[in-house]
Design an enzyme around this catalytic site. Sequence first.
Site, PDB file in Angstrom:
ATOM      1  N   ASP A 103       0.844  -1.194   0.000  1.00  0.00           N
ATOM      2  CA  ASP A 103       0.000   0.000   0.000  1.00  0.00           C
ATOM      3  C   ASP A 103       0.885   1.251   0.000  1.00  0.00           C
ATOM      4  OD1 ASP A 103      -2.193   1.653   0.094  1.00  0.00           O
ATOM      5  OD2 ASP A 103      -2.446   1.486   2.259  1.00  0.00           O
TER       6      ASP A 103
ATOM      7  N   GLU B 241       2.180   2.922   3.085  1.00  0.00           N
ATOM      8  CA  GLU B 241       3.296   2.316   3.810  1.00  0.00           C
ATOM      9  C   GLU B 241       4.659   2.777   3.297  1.00  0.00           C
ATOM     10  OE1 GLU B 241       3.136   0.150   6.520  1.00  0.00           O
ATOM     11  OE2 GLU B 241       1.066   0.869   6.480  1.00  0.00           O
TER      12      GLU B 241
ATOM     13  N   ASP C   4      -2.375  -3.710   4.301  1.00  0.00           N
ATOM     14  CA  ASP C   4      -1.151  -2.991   3.947  1.00  0.00           C
ATOM     15  C   ASP C   4      -0.278  -3.763   2.967  1.00  0.00           C
ATOM     16  OD1 ASP C   4      -1.765  -0.854   5.697  1.00  0.00           O
ATOM     17  OD2 ASP C   4      -1.022  -2.004   7.409  1.00  0.00           O
TER      18      ASP C   4
END
Length: 623
Positions: A335, A338, A371
């Site tokens: 993601d 991140e 994530d």
Amino acid sequence: MPASEPVRLGRKRVLPSCPNPLFLKWLTELRDEAKEKGLKTQYTYQKAISSLNKYPLPLQNAKEAKILQNFGDGICKILDDKLQRYLRDNGEDAPIHSLPEGAPPAGRRDNNNLAPSKKKNAAGDHGKDKGGGRGGGGAAGKRKREYVPQKRSGGYAVLLALYRESQIPGGKGYMFKMELQTEAQPLCDKSFTVPDLGSKYTAWSSVSTLIQRNLLMKTHNPARYSLTEEGSALAERLDSAERGSKDDPEEVRSVGDEDEEEGGPGVVDLTASDDEEEDEKEEEQIQPAERLTCVGQQRTEADGTRDAGNTKATSRKPSAGSLLPGTYEIILCVDFIETTGGGSHHRKQELVKELQRNGVSFDVRKLNVGDFLWVAREKVAPVPGQLRAPAARELVLDYVIERKRMDDLCGSIIDGRFREQKFRLKRCGLRKPVYLVEECGTAASHLSLPESTLQQAIVNTQVVDGFFVKRVQDVRESAAYLTVMTRYLTKLYQNCTLMCRSRELEGDGGSEEEVEERGRPSCSLISFAEFNHGAVKNKCQTVREVFARQLMQISGLSGDKAAAILEHYNTPHSLLTAYKRCVSEAEKEKLLSSIRYGKLKRNLGPALSRTVYQLYCTQGALT
């Protein structure tokens, strides 16, 4: 009160003819030519014709028409070229506000009709000779002809696919979009997912026309498509002609012959209406170009034919839509949150550098839930003569990771994101959610919640919610875990044939559970496009979904408990109605107490039942 004036009876006033018949004649020819070729410019020319019919003054040249609506530079240039050619052929003094001798009149009524002019000429020329026939005048000439889609067009393929599905014993009687596209594609010359070069419409655009003509029904959410009685009758005829065409090719022509006699091939071809543009945009959001065609339910076909009469059962055999071993690679998706932004930007960059140092192939993109996850991406080779390689198909593996630092975990518990994220992870369609918790050393002792509360939340995530929890110390260990997982999944799936399943298809995962028990990975996966669209946080929600989120705001009411309540009362209205049927206050407070939830089938209990009752039935502020 004076008597009202008598109603004046008489014939309607005849509208004056267009003062620019030459321009009107050329626009009509351009429109009919575009119609025969199946071009969308026919609608542009028709709008220009309507504007010209309403203009009461003569025009000296096409440039003067720019003041009219729907007249752009392109149309004006075409008309000016035709005008110059006309003056060269007929002399500079040739009249431009009247038609040449012998030319057919360009009246208002005829030119407002979008049908090709040869249809009107046929009706006018042959009507007197054929009296009572299809080309005859009067009421018979105005009769609306039956709509028949052109062979191997989008509408033709959709009707046949749905009809053959309805003939299967024990069939559902309807099909989902991806399922329908898969079955209809072999029957159509155009693609249902990728538009032709220079066009934004696909064969799927024909569905709007079928719905408007009451041949197709679209119900439920996700959408289910089924035939109406009229559509079933037409599809039966098309299917009979399709089967007969294998022996007698002329039989298929007889189905659409009447339409071709009047208006040519362009008349029976399905074209998108004005509001289909919005429908196409909606479908593109759900299924972009990289979407994998679903092979959720394949029909077995004898001798390679696609005859519905030979179809007997559904099968999971690999097809053209599957990814065979060696044709795909496992990619880690990260993601973008991140990797960029926030006060911990240096830590996020450290994660990226660690993954690069470990030689992990990863792709940074927007993930609507989680994530990190892994996709099986198809290996595609560049096409000679094209700047970019074709879009690769992607399937999402059943592993999704939510990464939490201790300080982030503390904040998410306080503001309620923690429960919501777990709820969305459970519903995202992936079977193996993972919580990656970074301990952060002694930083946990300086948080606003005691460390015991955070540890209890982590344990609950693993024991109660059924997530796998992996504890690490810092970013470097997180990168190491992602590296090991990437290599493990690459080896796990290296000899697997992957197929696309749709979350729309009910009961699609029955046999997959048996595969999991034998220690082999699930090879029936969802496409990345469908996964990411289904995980949108702020998408339109049903009343049931909003009710569930409302219930989960109550302290102590988890997702499992909310789901148990929804099984009995799926809307606030149904719950309030049940409260009204109770005869006493005590009965209302205990209405939900005996509802069982979770794997252990425990009761909700009287305390939680009383809280829900007070929330929905107390007048004024709660105490």
